[in-house]
Scaffold this active site. Sequence first.
Site, PDB file in Angstrom:
ATOM      1  N   HIS A 215       0.843  -1.215   0.000  1.00 27.45           N
ATOM      2  CA  HIS A 215       0.000   0.000   0.000  1.00 27.45           C
ATOM      3  C   HIS A 215       0.871   1.255   0.000  1.00 27.45           C
ATOM      4  O   HIS A 215       0.546   2.241  -0.671  1.00 27.45           O
ATOM      5  CB  HIS A 215      -0.912   0.001   1.221  1.00 27.45           C
ATOM      6  CG  HIS A 215      -2.084  -0.915   1.102  1.00 27.45           C
ATOM      7  ND1 HIS A 215      -1.965  -2.286   1.079  1.00 27.45           N
ATOM      8  CD2 HIS A 215      -3.421  -0.643   0.987  1.00 27.45           C
ATOM      9  CE1 HIS A 215      -3.174  -2.824   0.972  1.00 27.45           C
ATOM     10  NE2 HIS A 215      -4.070  -1.853   0.902  1.00 27.45           N
TER      11      HIS A 215
ATOM     12  N   HIS B  62       1.607  -3.771   9.303  1.00 26.96           N
ATOM     13  CA  HIS B  62       3.034  -3.662   9.011  1.00 26.96           C
ATOM     14  C   HIS B  62       3.764  -3.028  10.187  1.00 26.96           C
ATOM     15  O   HIS B  62       3.150  -2.386  11.052  1.00 26.96           O
ATOM     16  CB  HIS B  62       3.274  -2.802   7.762  1.00 26.96           C
ATOM     17  CG  HIS B  62       2.754  -3.395   6.495  1.00 26.96           C
ATOM     18  ND1 HIS B  62       3.446  -4.338   5.766  1.00 26.96           N
ATOM     19  CD2 HIS B  62       1.596  -3.178   5.816  1.00 26.96           C
ATOM     20  CE1 HIS B  62       2.738  -4.666   4.704  1.00 26.96           C
ATOM     21  NE2 HIS B  62       1.613  -3.978   4.714  1.00 26.96           N
TER      22      HIS B  62
END
Length: 278
Positions: A199, A241
């Site tokens: 992303h 993440h």
Amino acid sequence: MWELRGLLNEITYINTIMPSPRNSPKNSRDRRALDNRLEFLSLIGQKSPSPPDSPSRRKDYTGSSGSPQTLPEEDCMKLNPSVVDIALRSLLAIDLWASKQLGVCAGESSSWGSARPLMMLIEVSGHGIPWLAVTLYGLCKSDSSAWCEVLLNLLFALVLDLVLVAAVKGLVKRRRPAYNRMDMFATVSVDKYSFPSGHATRAALVCRFILHHFVLALPLRVLVILWVFVVGISRVMLGRHNVTDVICGLIIGYMQYGLVEYFWLSPVSAPFLFSLCS
């Protein structure tokens, strides 16, 4: 057998030093010397004699008690870590600690669990499928060669991002944070890995592409830049993440745009693709 032989040797040696009645010590000094020798021999006799050393045993003894043997290089590196190794381990520990502290939307029971639906909406805005769908739709509806060229290169950039991120994830194979919930939108096999954030790479790439090839007012340009950082922060807040995954993802996405510009598709370089768009 060895004990009997040692005992016989000891008796023979004592008989050699024991004085005969004619040669018994006359003074106290000689008696004390004789008593000391007898005491020394009695202490030696308490130790059981050992068989003669074989060549292999002598070799082992020399290796164990002789000159110090050098340790393998791997053990030396573990005992004496370099400054770089210590710095990397420290940065990794800080990264894991900071990521866990910032994962405030990792679950409904988290401190900011009520904001999780909003973070997941932002997650979808940075996903590859919506961007690919919108770009393909724009190509189908475009009636201008210039517009078709821009959208075709945007499609090329999105596909390039998917391929490079999947390759890096497959090589690094860093697991996602343990507190992450695998309820992400439209994941594939490599999405179980964490480094880098796809992303983040996509957001940085799309942002740079839009700012260079789309005519936008200043408020819209600011919103596009803010969107990039919001997407990156949401990845850490959702627990998807670690911090370094997002930071490196933003850097990789920024650099990917250079590849897109270098391999820019035009009607001259890729006439077949433009013939499909027309």
